[in-house]
Design a protein around this motif. Sequence first.
Motif, mmCIF file in Angstrom:
data_model
loop_
_atom_site.group_PDB
_atom_site.id
_atom_site.type_symbol
_atom_site.label_atom_id
_atom_site.label_comp_id
_atom_site.label_asym_id
_atom_site.label_seq_id
_atom_site.Cartn_x
_atom_site.Cartn_y
_atom_site.Cartn_z
ATOM 1 N N TYR A 1 0.841 -1.206 0.000
ATOM 2 C CA TYR A 1 0.000 0.000 0.000
ATOM 3 C C TYR A 1 0.876 1.256 0.000
ATOM 4 C CZ TYR A 1 -2.564 3.924 1.767
ATOM 5 O OH TYR A 1 -3.055 5.196 1.908
ATOM 6 N N MET A 2 1.872 1.252 0.890
ATOM 7 C CA MET A 2 2.727 2.448 1.036
ATOM 8 C C MET A 2 3.526 2.684 -0.247
ATOM 9 S SD MET A 2 5.148 3.214 4.312
ATOM 10 C CE MET A 2 6.466 4.431 4.332
ATOM 11 N N ARG A 3 3.941 1.603 -0.885
ATOM 12 C CA ARG A 3 4.695 1.753 -2.140
ATOM 13 C C ARG A 3 3.806 2.427 -3.190
ATOM 14 N NH1 ARG A 3 9.143 -0.883 -2.827
ATOM 15 N NH2 ARG A 3 8.561 -2.603 -1.457
ATOM 16 N N MET A 4 2.546 2.024 -3.250
ATOM 17 C CA MET A 4 1.648 2.656 -4.232
ATOM 18 C C MET A 4 1.365 4.107 -3.837
ATOM 19 S SD MET A 4 -1.089 -0.304 -5.324
ATOM 20 C CE MET A 4 -1.672 0.461 -6.849
ATOM 21 N N ALA A 5 1.107 4.328 -2.544
ATOM 22 C CA ALA A 5 0.759 5.687 -2.096
ATOM 23 C C ALA A 5 1.906 6.672 -2.353
ATOM 24 C CB ALA A 5 0.398 5.659 -0.602
ATOM 25 N N LEU A 6 3.125 6.207 -2.195
ATOM 26 C CA LEU A 6 4.263 7.129 -2.340
ATOM 27 C C LEU A 6 4.904 7.089 -3.725
ATOM 28 C CD1 LEU A 6 6.152 6.772 1.086
ATOM 29 C CD2 LEU A 6 4.334 8.358 0.481
ATOM 30 N N TYR A 7 4.866 5.919 -4.381
ATOM 31 C CA TYR A 7 5.707 5.773 -5.573
ATOM 32 C C TYR A 7 4.994 5.300 -6.838
ATOM 33 C CZ TYR A 7 9.220 6.083 -1.944
ATOM 34 O OH TYR A 7 9.978 6.510 -0.891
ATOM 35 N N GLU A 8 3.689 5.060 -6.808
ATOM 36 C CA GLU A 8 3.019 4.559 -8.006
ATOM 37 C C GLU A 8 3.250 5.530 -9.169
ATOM 38 O OE1 GLU A 8 1.534 1.696 -8.263
ATOM 39 O OE2 GLU A 8 0.640 1.940 -10.247
ATOM 40 N N PRO A 9 3.837 5.039 -10.277
ATOM 41 C CA PRO A 9 4.136 5.959 -11.381
ATOM 42 C C PRO A 9 2.905 6.765 -11.789
ATOM 43 C CG PRO A 9 5.108 3.805 -11.803
ATOM 44 C CD PRO A 9 4.265 3.657 -10.565
ATOM 45 N N GLY A 10 3.082 8.052 -11.879
ATOM 46 C CA GLY A 10 1.991 8.931 -12.305
ATOM 47 C C GLY A 10 1.083 9.401 -11.178
ATOM 48 N N TYR A 11 1.138 8.736 -10.007
ATOM 49 C CA TYR A 11 0.201 9.065 -8.930
ATOM 50 C C TYR A 11 0.840 9.266 -7.556
ATOM 51 C CZ TYR A 11 -3.283 7.122 -12.151
ATOM 52 O OH TYR A 11 -4.067 6.865 -13.218
ATOM 53 N N GLY A 12 1.928 8.555 -7.306
ATOM 54 C CA GLY A 12 2.475 8.480 -5.945
ATOM 55 C C GLY A 12 2.933 9.837 -5.430
ATOM 56 N N TYR A 13 2.908 9.950 -4.116
ATOM 57 C CA TYR A 13 3.245 11.210 -3.440
ATOM 58 C C TYR A 13 4.602 11.745 -3.883
ATOM 59 C CZ TYR A 13 4.064 14.428 0.401
ATOM 60 O OH TYR A 13 4.324 15.542 1.138
ATOM 61 N N TYR A 14 5.592 10.845 -3.973
ATOM 62 C CA TYR A 14 6.949 11.315 -4.278
ATOM 63 C C TYR A 14 7.243 11.431 -5.765
ATOM 64 C CZ TYR A 14 8.611 11.497 0.457
ATOM 65 O OH TYR A 14 8.797 11.860 1.761
ATOM 66 N N VAL A 15 6.352 10.943 -6.608
ATOM 67 C CA VAL A 15 6.707 10.979 -8.026
ATOM 68 C C VAL A 15 5.830 11.934 -8.833
ATOM 69 C CG1 VAL A 15 7.839 8.728 -8.139
ATOM 70 C CG2 VAL A 15 5.382 8.851 -8.413
ATOM 71 N N THR A 16 4.891 12.585 -8.174
ATOM 72 C CA THR A 16 4.067 13.537 -8.917
ATOM 73 C C THR A 16 4.493 14.967 -8.602
ATOM 74 O OG1 THR A 16 2.452 13.372 -7.161
ATOM 75 C CG2 THR A 16 2.000 12.124 -9.162
ATOM 76 N N GLY A 17 3.960 15.850 -9.406
ATOM 77 C CA GLY A 17 4.340 17.246 -9.522
ATOM 78 C C GLY A 17 4.611 18.116 -8.317
ATOM 79 N N GLU A 18 3.593 18.407 -7.529
ATOM 80 C CA GLU A 18 3.695 19.639 -6.734
ATOM 81 C C GLU A 18 4.678 19.618 -5.578
ATOM 82 O OE1 GLU A 18 -0.421 20.293 -5.827
ATOM 83 O OE2 GLU A 18 -0.739 19.798 -7.936
ATOM 84 N N ALA A 19 4.904 20.815 -5.032
ATOM 85 C CA ALA A 19 5.839 20.963 -3.910
ATOM 86 C C ALA A 19 5.327 20.199 -2.705
ATOM 87 C CB ALA A 19 5.963 22.430 -3.550
ATOM 88 N N LYS A 20 6.163 19.322 -2.161
ATOM 89 C CA LYS A 20 5.775 18.545 -0.996
ATOM 90 C C LYS A 20 6.501 19.064 0.233
ATOM 91 C CE LYS A 20 3.316 16.205 -3.630
ATOM 92 N NZ LYS A 20 3.694 15.217 -4.569
ATOM 93 N N MET A 21 7.770 19.445 -0.002
ATOM 94 C CA MET A 21 8.597 19.869 1.128
ATOM 95 C C MET A 21 8.665 21.388 1.171
ATOM 96 S SD MET A 21 11.498 17.196 0.208
ATOM 97 C CE MET A 21 10.850 16.550 -1.295
#
Length: 370
Positions: free
Chosen positions: A25-45
């Motif tokens: 689940y965490m891998r999809m939430a953070l890294y799913e290509p095109g969707y994951g928290y760390y791999v999509t566009g906007e400023a997170k930090m």
Amino acid sequence: MQVSSLQQLIAERILREGPISFADYMRMALYEPGYGYYVTGEAKMGWEGDYFTSTDVADLFAHCMGRQVKKMWEQLGQPARLGVLEQGAGRGDLAQQLQQWATTYEPALMAALDYRQTDIKTGQDALVTVDDDTFTPAIILSNELVDAFPVYVVEKQGDTLYEVAVTIANGRLAETLVEMDSNTLIDYLESFKVPWHTFPDGWRAEINLDALVWMERTCQILAGPNLQRKRHGFILAIDYGDVAGKLYSIERRHGTLSSYYKHQLTDRPLVRPGEQDITAHVNFTALIQVGRQQGLRLHSLTTQGQWLRDNGIDDELDQIRQRDFGAIDTDRASNQGQTALLQWYNLRQRVSALTDPMGMGNFKVLIMKR
Ligand SMILES: C[S@@+](CC[C@H](N)C(=O)[O-])C[C@H]1O[C@@H](n2cnc3c(N)ncnc32)[C@H](O)[C@@H]1O
């Protein structure tokens, strides 16, 4: 309930496969290509994002890292070229601030420095590093990288250690306990002599298997491709976390999983997948163990507060006081003097935040060497 595309994707997978591990689940939430928290566009930090890191608080963090890099360079005999690899570099602030500092204060170090950054966001996954023979780092750095790797979650009930899985209940993502189909997670805890049998029911812990893979790969990058002539160098990793005995203890009975959304700490990792950060504290004993298996030695494991002091944060503050805040002494009553005083207090406050034992000062700094 509004369902995001990523939620939909996760739900479809669960319908297909049954409950999935928390790590999946965490891998999809953070890294799913095109969707994951760390791999999509906007400023997170940063201040506009969901959380801030040490480089947002003050440049002095990077200056201390610069001093640390200089010490390592000296210990390596001041080679003419010093490769530094920063993994999970995010916005690149550490790289930028450190090199700016070196340009002004340590030009000889700067002349030797070949500093490269990688991040999963720009397609370089630190877990599947492709060897680049043309770049030979002698120092590999990371700040808050390992706490972002997917973790398994376990819970003790009766005599059994269950795995926390993610399923769908009442149309929402929900936790469920499942029996484990292998001994990997139990063996992991037992290898650190965690007396989980003696803990109360409901005791939870996270297990980061990717951290082991990462440490092994990172040690191998440091050693280089020639197994007869392994290179010398250092790995430095900063993160939330502790040694196994403290992490997997009765005091931490709820585990360390946290989610961050717009600077709010939440304990609901299953809401808003892809929109919030999810992290878990790092087991530094595990990293040290893998490092040793790979032929490295423990150089130090300390807190960020202590590490900053060891690398001259007080000296940095003194220098800034003399260089930029002279008006406090010469012209205290003027508007300029008052402004300087307030800015000085602000800077002192930021340094306190970096060193505070109840906050960022309690991050751990691991240095291993070969
Ligand atoms: C908490 S942020 C820290 C960023 C930066 N080091 C800092 O201190 O501001 C974690 C970073 O690690 C990156 N990351 C996460 N998993 C990664 C992986 N497997 N390989 C490379 N980078 C990764 C994320 O994209 C993100 O930039």
